[in-house]
Design a protein around this motif. Structure first.
Motif: not given
Length: 481
Positions: A288-296, A433-446, A316-321
């Motif tokens: 469906d091409g709908v982006a759904v992020s996990c963990e709210g 990313l660590t020193v700046r305290g990035h929000e932990h998830h990463y959106a990845v697109g092709q 859709s793109s995806t969400l990764l650690d």
């Protein structure tokens, strides 16, 4: 996903003592822009008449203002005066200044276009410095590769700006417990990007899922199974429950005209419906091409939607650690537990399996159904809208296939990183990313859309995440708020 068409206005300014009309500067530009409008999917609103003075500019501005253009492309078709620019400044929220070369490089000067684009730019940046009027400059005739490439980036970026300003995100169940680093301020997000957030109770979604008639559920299960290269699910009835969740999410997104969803995936799904919802998220993304992020993760959903607006294709793109490092090869394993759409997979395809962590040590587990796939070698863009819409991560990376496939789930090895279009080493990236305290998830697109991401950030006044080189001493970098 709603992508809103950009409305581009065009006019060409000139003075009568130069040769814009003789060289058909406006006609040439309009013909070429019409072709680009078809190729890039935008609406062109062009002023055909000569704009040779302040009065002409005023009339053109009135016409274009009525057309509600999003971006005004001002071509200095020939030498122009500053008075011709001022009436145009409130036509659109964003402006392009366009210069073209003279037809000959000796003898009488015929156009003097570049001089006037420079003149207009100096007015905007210096005389009108306190007005803070954003603009981008262009050079070359409309049919040249350089102009088309640069202009295409702008069209895609501004289409994303316009679409994001109208975006509706469904937030179901709130954040998963403990994910406090992803807390966001809805007011700031709306103020900065225009996005609206609409909350739903997870219990209501589960009740909707339970209510579906068996026939559409069975048909969904059949399609899901047929798309997989294999299935290893301990409890076959899990397919029924996750298919019901897929239908519930699909219909919720459709009924409410949501552009993306952020859904709490644990622990309440497990205690209330005995599922891991990964397959539903994956299937929504691929079919469906709908982006759904996990963990709210609401900001994760917004970031995925931005990539969906910029990348090609229906999925859709995806969400990764970021999960594991291999400093010797400058590679990083990016992973999640089974949510990535199947179009990321290599030739082995996607397998449906039990969730790789939930319930694996309990008496009531494991839960299903999640995806298991290794990503195909490909170029990617990695991004995240952070700080309530105040900052943007812009990374390019290559997925490389290796003998060690990485942890079970949906995953790939990423390498050859570029931060803000500049190469960055693996440990420098991790430090940043660590020193700046990035929000932990990463959106990845092709594909590589990092130019579009950087232009999007520039138009919206967002800060880019800048490199913090890896060192052995303590660094106290602040976040980009």
């Amino acid at each position: 996903m709603a992508k809103h068409r950009l409305r581009v206005g065009y006019l060409g300014t000139s003075l009568a003592s130069y040769f814009a009309s003789e060289y058909r500067q406006r006609e040439r530009a309009i013909d070429g822009l019409r072709d680009l409008a078809n190729r890039l999917d935008f609406d062109l609103i062009a002023v055909h008449n000569e704009v040779a003075g302040e009065e002409d500019s005023t009339r053109a501005a009135e016409y274009l203002r009525d057309q509600e253009v999003d971006f005004l492309l001002v071509q200095t078709a020939a030498c122009s005066m500053g008075e011709q620019l001022y009436p145009l400044l409130d036509v659109a929220p964003r402006i392009g200044l366009w210069a073209t070369p003279d037809p000959e490089l000796e003898g009488e000067i015929k156009l003097h276009s570049m001089l006037s684009t420079s003149h207009f730019a100096s007015i905007l940046k210096r005389y009108l410095r306190y007005e803070d009027i954003p603009f981008k400059w262009f050079y070359g005739h409309v049919e040249t590769e350089g102009f088309r490439r640069r202009f295409a980036v702008t069209v895609r970026a501004l289409t994303a700006v316009k679409s994001m300003a109208r975006a509706r995100i469904g937030w179901v169940g709130g954040l998963s417990p403990g994910f406090d680093g992803m807390v966001f301020d809805e007011r700031r997000l709306r103020s900065r990007l225009g996005i609206t957030v609409h909350s739903h109770e997870l219990a209501d979604l589960i009740e909707r899922a339970k209510a579906y008639h068996p026939e559409p559920v069975a048909a969904t299960v059949s399609s899901v199974r047929a798309a997989a290269s294999g299935t290893e699910v301990t409890e076959p009835a899990s397919f029924d429950r996750v298919a019901r969740l897929y239908l519930a999410l699909r219909d919720l997104a459709s009924e409410c005209a949501y552009d993306a969803l952020a859904v709490q995936c644990w622990p309440n799904f497990q205690s209330s419906f005995r599922i891991a919802p990964c397959m539903a998220y994956s299937w929504l993304g691929s079919e469906d091409g709908v982006a759904v992020s996990c963990e709210g993760d609401l900001l994760g959903a917004v970031s995925m939607y931005l990539l969906n607006l910029l990348t090609e294709g229906e999925g859709s793109s995806t969400l990764l650690d970021m999960t594991a490092l291999d400093p010797d090869t400058n590679a990083m394993l990016m992973w999640h537990c089974g949510v990535t759409p199947r179009h990321f997979a290599n030739e082995e395809g996607i397998r449906w399996v039990d969730h790789v962590t939930l319930g694996r040590k309990g008496e009531d587990g494991p839960y299903g159904v999640a995806g298991d796939q290794v990503f195909a070698a490909q170029e990617t863009s990695i991004s995240y809208i952070g700080d309530d819409g105040g900052s943007l991560l812009v990374l390019r990376a290559d997925i490389v296939e290796r003998k060690k496939k990485g942890f079970d789930g949906t995953r790939g090895w990423f390498s050859h990183f570029e931060l803000n279009k500049r190469p960055i080493g693996l440990m420098d990236l991790m430090n940043t990313l660590t020193v700046r305290g990035h929000e932990h998830h990463y959106a990845v697109g092709q594909g590589d859309v990092t130019s579009e991401l950087m232009e999007f950030a520039a138009w919206k006044g967002m800060k880019l995440v800048e490199e913090v080189p890896d060192v052995d001493y303590l660094q106290l970098e602040g976040v980009n708020i």
